[in-house]
Motif scaffolding. Structure first.
Motif, PDB file in Angstrom:
ATOM      1  N   THR A 237       0.829  -1.209   0.000  1.00 49.73           N
ATOM      2  CA  THR A 237       0.000   0.000   0.000  1.00 49.73           C
ATOM      3  C   THR A 237       0.851   1.242   0.000  1.00 49.73           C
TER       4      THR A 237
ATOM      5  N   LYS B 129       2.113   1.777  -3.503  1.00 54.98           N
ATOM      6  CA  LYS B 129       1.033   2.195  -4.413  1.00 54.98           C
ATOM      7  C   LYS B 129       0.765   3.688  -4.232  1.00 54.98           C
ATOM      8  N   LYS B 130       0.777   4.149  -2.997  1.00 57.42           N
ATOM      9  CA  LYS B 130       0.583   5.582  -2.748  1.00 57.42           C
ATOM     10  C   LYS B 130       1.679   6.396  -3.428  1.00 57.42           C
TER      11      LYS B 130
ATOM     12  N   VAL C 218       3.549   5.528  -6.029  1.00 55.53           N
ATOM     13  CA  VAL C 218       3.454   5.429  -7.487  1.00 55.53           C
ATOM     14  C   VAL C 218       2.339   6.310  -8.021  1.00 55.53           C
ATOM     15  N   PHE C 219       1.185   6.273  -7.368  1.00 55.98           N
ATOM     16  CA  PHE C 219       0.033   6.995  -7.905  1.00 55.98           C
ATOM     17  C   PHE C 219      -0.016   8.464  -7.491  1.00 55.98           C
ATOM     18  N   THR C 220       1.009   8.924  -6.790  1.00 54.30           N
ATOM     19  CA  THR C 220       1.176  10.364  -6.583  1.00 54.30           C
ATOM     20  C   THR C 220       2.443  10.850  -7.270  1.00 54.30           C
ATOM     21  N   GLY C 221       3.144   9.966  -7.951  1.00 52.81           N
ATOM     22  CA  GLY C 221       4.343  10.341  -8.699  1.00 52.81           C
ATOM     23  C   GLY C 221       5.567  10.551  -7.848  1.00 52.81           C
ATOM     24  N   LYS C 222       5.528  10.093  -6.607  1.00 52.06           N
ATOM     25  CA  LYS C 222       6.613  10.435  -5.697  1.00 52.06           C
ATOM     26  C   LYS C 222       7.625   9.325  -5.502  1.00 52.06           C
ATOM     27  N   GLY C 223       7.542   8.263  -6.267  1.00 55.17           N
ATOM     28  CA  GLY C 223       8.565   7.242  -6.138  1.00 55.17           C
ATOM     29  C   GLY C 223       8.303   6.041  -7.011  1.00 55.17           C
ATOM     30  N   LYS C 224       9.309   5.185  -7.057  1.00 50.44           N
ATOM     31  CA  LYS C 224       9.231   3.962  -7.848  1.00 50.44           C
ATOM     32  C   LYS C 224       9.521   2.816  -6.899  1.00 50.44           C
TER      33      LYS C 224
END
Lengths: 430, 149
Positions: B97, B100-101, B103-109
């Motif tokens: 989770t 996923k947060k 990734v879907f805020t663009g703040k990490g891989k």
């Protein structure tokens, strides 16, 4: 504001950050080619259903509504060890909002200079509290709807994302733990007919025709405490706006009595307005909003407990001035809070409960409707089922008391004080 | 000052005082069934548990030498669960989770995932700056085993 000052403000918010970002891109590496296999692509599709026993809440919920979905697609790539760029497109529908129009949810360049300082430029999700940045991402939480006392969907115009610049970082402080921080400045694009505009229109003074952002900045600090699993944080934000609208025709005479101006002039019928013997009157509201959040999250094994408080304060002036007989000029504004607990039962099931409370002090001061129209208490019980790694199914029930946070256009008649809401949702992600 | 922030600040001060007097934090400790591995050229022979946690949560992106830290995870299993619990402080679902947060805020891989320990070792062996974990009985030729402090 003079044209010169306006020009300087626009430059500060757009041209200067753009030049800085361009400088970072050029200086970070000599080779910035992107190969197709280095682009990360992720996405999700969520579809929900909402039904209420009374009132229309968020959607036309009394008969039940499927106007409740989100589709997101994002692309990102690492251009160098320090520099990452990406963007996410989002289509959503929630009653009258979104209507499945594709928008840029976020899109920015992220330069991580040091662990304790990095920079983002572009359109960035707003760092306010625990879950605002992921409010559209159904699969990262248990409940379908976040506690509306703090995560009011009708006000997402001013909470969803901003365009500008952000500085962020994380640093340890010995035995005290560590701190994560974010500071930002920029602007918002708030539509006149969105949730915020509808809110001001619903107050009953005027129909909003334009919303301008004058100043916008804020910051968030999160303390990862030395108590394992415990996080505390707070954030503050300033949003200075000018809201322009046309005074409701039925109120124009009341204003005129106090203004004493020669405003009542014979006028030809105006399209869109009922036939009146007077011309429409423009009103401007200068609203300098300050939002404050405090939050706490504690995770112990499979149990997560969270709590937040939120308030919007701020002085506002109107032109023309609202006559005292029609209500106070600058009362305290709105506030909300919730407490929530969620428990991961096993690999498949997770459940949660929250109690949320919201009070609309602004609208209450105008005393147009019964008192229960200005607050909303929500007890929500949710169940989440992870059918597969990327498939989530949810169901929840809300016991509601109060009739706030509803749009007049969805509820033109009387609203019930006690009612129930049920929701179902499924999400597939990759 | 508004009353609510005053109460919040009071709670923060009390918590800080309590933590200072009675340290409640359970120090992260490593299970003997698990070893942390890295590329043989990595300068460090030992790392603090906090460093591993920060790398796997995206808060630290480089080793002290300045080389990029490239974390890797297993897709599941007992060793994966032990690593996450002991050194990252999260369960598998909480870790998933979290990323996923991001990734879907663009703040990490998210860290790279591998099906088994052999694939994990092969990746760490061939990637400068990589860091991963395997069971203590797994073959670790060609990689460096890190001591976790």
């Amino acid at each position: 504001m003079s044209a010169e000052k306006k020009c300087i403000r626009v430059a500060r918010k757009t041209i200067i950050p753009a030049l800085l970002f361009l400088g970072l891109v050029i200086s970070s590496t000599a080779a910035l080619s992107i190969e197709s296999n280095q682009i990360d692509i992720h996405g999700f599709v969520s579809q929900g259903f909402i039904k209420t026993t009374a009132n229309n809440y968020l959607v036309k919920s009394q008969p039940g509504s499927f106007e409740f979905n989100e589709v997101g697609l994002n692309f990102s790539t690492q251009l160098s060890d320090e520099l990452r760029v990406g963007a996410q497109l989002l289509s959503r529908d929630l009653g009258v909002f979104g209507n499945n129009e594709w928008v840029l949810d976020w899109g920015f360049g992220d330069y991580r200079w040091k662990d304790w300082m990095g920079f983002r430029l572009g359109k960035i999700k707003m760092p306010l509290n625990l879950y605002n940045e992921v409010r559209d991402i159904d699969m990262v939480r248990t409940p379908i709807l976040l506690p509306q006392g703090v995560y009011d969907e009708t006000l997402r115009d001013m909470t969803q994302a901003f365009s500008g610049a952000e500085v962020y970082g994380s640093f340890p402080v010995g035995k005290i733990g560590s701190f994560d921080y974010e500071g930002y400045v920029g602007t918002l694009n708030i539509p006149a007919t969105g949730g915020l505009g509808s809110y001001f229109s619903d107050i009953g003074l005027y129909d909003v025709t334009k919303m301008e952002v004058n100043d916008f900045f804020g910051g968030k600090v999160k303390w990862n405490t030395p108590v394992e699993g415990l996080v505390l944080g707070l954030s503050k934000q300033r949003l200075d706006t000018t809201i322009t609208g046309t005074i409701k025709p039925e109120l124009t005479p009341a204003f005129a009595q106090f203004l004493g101006a020669p405003w009542m002039v014979p006028a030809l019928p105006i399209p869109g307005y009922p036939a009146t013997p007077w011309a429409p009157m423009t009103m401007k509201t200068f609203f300098d909003m300050k939002s404050e959040f405090e939050f706490l999250e504690y995770t112990w094994k499979s149990l997560t407990f969270s709590a937040e408080k939120w308030r919007v304060l701020g002085h506002y002036d109107t032109d023309p001035v609202i006559p005292a007989a029609m209500g106070p000029s600058s009362p305290p504004n709105r506030n909300g809070a919730y407490v929530m607990a969620s428990y991961r039962h096993n690999d498949f099931f997770e459940w949660s409960y929250y109690h949320s409370r919201f009070d609309d002090v602004v609208a209450k001061a105008l005393q147009k409707d019964p008192e229960y129209y200005y607050n909303l208490d929500d007890d929500c019980f949710s169940v989440r089922y992870d059918a597969a790694e990327n498939i989530v199914l949810k169901a929840e029930a809300h016991r509601m008391e109060g009739a706030c946070l509803m749009l007049v256009r969805d509820n033109p008649g009387t609203r019930d004080n006690e009612w129930w809401m049920y929701a179902l949702k499924s999400t597939v992600s990759f | 000052m508004n009353k609510a922030p005053k109460k919040f600040l009071f709670a923060v001060v009390m918590l800080f005082t309590l933590a200072a007097i009675h340290p409640m934090a359970a120090a992260l400790s490593i299970d003997a069934r698990l070893v942390v591995i890295t590329h043989p050229d990595t300068a460090d022979d030992s790392v603090k548990a906090d460093f591993i946690q920060n790398v796997y949560l995206g808060k630290t992106s480089k080793w002290k030498s300045g080389v990029k830290a490239d974390p890797a995870t297993l897709k599941g299993g007992e060793i994966h669960d032990i690593f996450l619990k002991d050194l990252v402080g999260k369960s598998d679902s909480q870790f998933s989770t979290f990323w996923k947060k991001m990734v879907f805020t663009g703040k990490g891989k998210p860290p790279k995932e591998f099906d088994d320990e052999a694939a994990m070792v092969a990746f760490v062996k061939s990637t400068p700056g990589a860091i991963g974990y395997v069971s203590s009985s797994a073959p670790v030729e060609g990689v460096k085993v890190l001591k976790v402090e």
